[in-house]
Write an enzyme that holds these catalytic residues in place. Sequence first.
Site, PDB file in Angstrom:
ATOM      1  N   ARG A  38       0.811  -1.211   0.000  1.00 47.25           N
ATOM      2  CA  ARG A  38       0.000   0.000   0.000  1.00 47.25           C
ATOM      3  C   ARG A  38       0.850   1.268   0.000  1.00 47.25           C
ATOM      4  NH1 ARG A  38      -4.966  -2.157   0.233  1.00 47.25           N
ATOM      5  NH2 ARG A  38      -4.998  -4.214   1.188  1.00 47.25           N
ATOM      6  N   HIS A  68       3.775  -9.831  -6.506  1.00 44.49           N
ATOM      7  CA  HIS A  68       2.565  -9.057  -6.774  1.00 44.49           C
ATOM      8  C   HIS A  68       2.909  -7.590  -6.609  1.00 44.49           C
ATOM      9  CE1 HIS A  68      -1.447  -7.482  -6.851  1.00 44.49           C
ATOM     10  NE2 HIS A  68      -1.969  -8.686  -7.021  1.00 44.49           N
ATOM     11  N   TYR A  71      -0.667  -2.157  -4.815  1.00 44.16           N
ATOM     12  CA  TYR A  71      -2.037  -1.851  -5.231  1.00 44.16           C
ATOM     13  C   TYR A  71      -2.182  -0.427  -5.762  1.00 44.16           C
ATOM     14  CZ  TYR A  71      -3.191  -6.170  -2.851  1.00 44.16           C
ATOM     15  OH  TYR A  71      -3.250  -7.482  -2.484  1.00 44.16           O
ATOM     16  N   HIS A 108      -2.271  -5.332 -11.525  1.00 49.41           N
ATOM     17  CA  HIS A 108      -3.631  -5.029 -11.977  1.00 49.41           C
ATOM     18  C   HIS A 108      -3.504  -3.935 -13.041  1.00 49.41           C
ATOM     19  CE1 HIS A 108      -5.204  -6.342  -7.730  1.00 49.41           C
ATOM     20  NE2 HIS A 108      -4.538  -7.295  -8.371  1.00 49.41           N
ATOM     21  N   GLU A 142      -3.148  -9.107 -14.521  1.00 48.57           N
ATOM     22  CA  GLU A 142      -4.148  -9.898 -13.796  1.00 48.57           C
ATOM     23  C   GLU A 142      -5.550  -9.458 -14.205  1.00 48.57           C
ATOM     24  OE1 GLU A 142      -3.648 -10.045  -9.524  1.00 48.57           O
ATOM     25  OE2 GLU A 142      -5.498 -11.201  -9.252  1.00 48.57           O
ATOM     26  N   ASP A 175      -7.305 -14.734 -11.847  1.00 46.02           N
ATOM     27  CA  ASP A 175      -7.753 -14.846 -10.466  1.00 46.02           C
ATOM     28  C   ASP A 175      -9.199 -15.345 -10.492  1.00 46.02           C
ATOM     29  OD1 ASP A 175      -9.121 -13.911  -8.007  1.00 46.02           O
ATOM     30  OD2 ASP A 175      -7.196 -12.990  -7.526  1.00 46.02           O
ATOM     31  N   HIS A 178     -11.850 -12.860  -9.111  1.00 50.04           N
ATOM     32  CA  HIS A 178     -12.091 -11.756 -10.042  1.00 50.04           C
ATOM     33  C   HIS A 178     -12.905 -12.225 -11.252  1.00 50.04           C
ATOM     34  CE1 HIS A 178      -8.110  -9.742  -8.467  1.00 50.04           C
ATOM     35  NE2 HIS A 178      -9.001  -9.945  -7.523  1.00 50.04           N
ATOM     36  N   HIS A 212      -4.565 -17.480  -9.685  1.00 50.84           N
ATOM     37  CA  HIS A 212      -4.802 -17.117  -8.282  1.00 50.84           C
ATOM     38  C   HIS A 212      -6.085 -17.830  -7.869  1.00 50.84           C
ATOM     39  CE1 HIS A 212      -2.494 -13.007  -8.175  1.00 50.84           C
ATOM     40  NE2 HIS A 212      -1.692 -14.040  -8.067  1.00 50.84           N
ATOM     41  N   ASP A 225     -14.768  -7.606  -5.150  1.00 51.46           N
ATOM     42  CA  ASP A 225     -13.539  -8.378  -4.967  1.00 51.46           C
ATOM     43  C   ASP A 225     -13.328  -8.692  -3.490  1.00 51.46           C
ATOM     44  OD1 ASP A 225     -11.078  -9.523  -5.190  1.00 51.46           O
ATOM     45  OD2 ASP A 225     -10.000  -7.674  -5.666  1.00 51.46           O
ATOM     46  N   HIS A 227     -12.343 -11.832  -1.247  1.00 48.43           N
ATOM     47  CA  HIS A 227     -11.874 -13.218  -1.258  1.00 48.43           C
ATOM     48  C   HIS A 227     -12.448 -14.016  -0.090  1.00 48.43           C
ATOM     49  CE1 HIS A 227      -8.045 -12.025  -3.719  1.00 48.43           C
ATOM     50  NE2 HIS A 227      -9.159 -11.606  -4.258  1.00 48.43           N
ATOM     51  N   GLU A 257      -4.695 -16.586  -2.298  1.00 47.90           N
ATOM     52  CA  GLU A 257      -4.724 -15.279  -1.623  1.00 47.90           C
ATOM     53  C   GLU A 257      -5.974 -15.221  -0.752  1.00 47.90           C
ATOM     54  OE1 GLU A 257      -5.021 -13.214  -5.384  1.00 47.90           O
ATOM     55  OE2 GLU A 257      -3.024 -12.372  -5.131  1.00 47.90           O
TER      56      GLU A 257
HETATM   57 ZN   LIG Z   1      -5.320 -12.173  -7.359  1.00 51.64          ZN
HETATM   58 ZN   LIG Z   2      -4.009  -9.135  -7.563  1.00 50.38          ZN
END
Ligand SMILES: [Zn+2]
Ligand SMILES: [Zn+2]
Length: 278
Positions: A38, A68, A71, A108, A142, A175, A178, A212, A225, A227, A257
């Site tokens: 972040r 990864h 974000y 992303h 992704e 993913d 997603h 993913h 989104d 998870h 994840e």
């Molecule tokens: Zn993912």
């Molecule tokens: Zn991701």
Amino acid sequence: MSFKVGAHVSVAGGAEKAIERQKEVGGNCGQIFAGSPRTWSVKEYSEEDAERFIQGCNDSGQGPYTIHSTYLVNLATPKDDLLEKSKDCIQKELYAAEQLGVEYVVFHPGAHTGSGREAGIETIVSAVDDLVIPDSVTLLFENTAGKGTTLGKSFGELREMVEGTSQDNVGVCIDTCHAHAAGYDISSEEGFSDMVQEIREDLGLENVKVLHLNDSKDERGSEKDNHEHIGEGNIGDQGFRNLVNAEVFESLPMVLETPNSDDKGYKENIDRIKELRN
Ligand SMILES: [Zn+2]
Ligand SMILES: [Zn+2]
């Protein structure tokens, strides 16, 4: 071909710590952040750090690994300063991957925030063209849940990005949460085989490099989104049974994840995936 499943693990305390954490949850491949997800900071690894990580992977038979991206990156943005920052960040992550012997960097694609789909994709493609992708690393787009002006919701849109760029070392990470949020049906056998057909036609199976695995707390097509633990969400056990037993995916690394905040962690989720394999 050995089945590759693992989790996103922390590098707190040094990259090589990820290897031990992966062992504890029973994974044999995995994913890390190069820095803090972040913030814009990408950690610089010393030669020693990198060697210990590479040695750890070799000794434990773990790999491939994925970094990864943070974000914050948005390669679709019409804002020049944000675009430059994003490119700079991914570039550092690509170099970190090279140094750590990590094969993939996944990010992303971003949101066009009003400039429009075409302009957004053009911006992404030209930004990726400007990156230096080391020979040993592949950059993966992704797929996204598709909320708002986010790009990369459909397999066709991902192909536009992959084929638009002049880079060779690019591909896609799919993913499951997603894809489900974007409306693809993974949970029924028929829906799953339709989805595989769509991947074939709209994206090309050869472009899919990593999966993913995440269940979803929300309805299919929700564009949300969130998870969930494997088998406990709206994709469900049957969805993951479809996926982990599909011949077209069996050689791909599968990275979890799933939530890690309650009493159930990665170990239980990895065990569940292994149980669902025929
Ligand atoms: Zn993912
Ligand atoms: Zn991701």
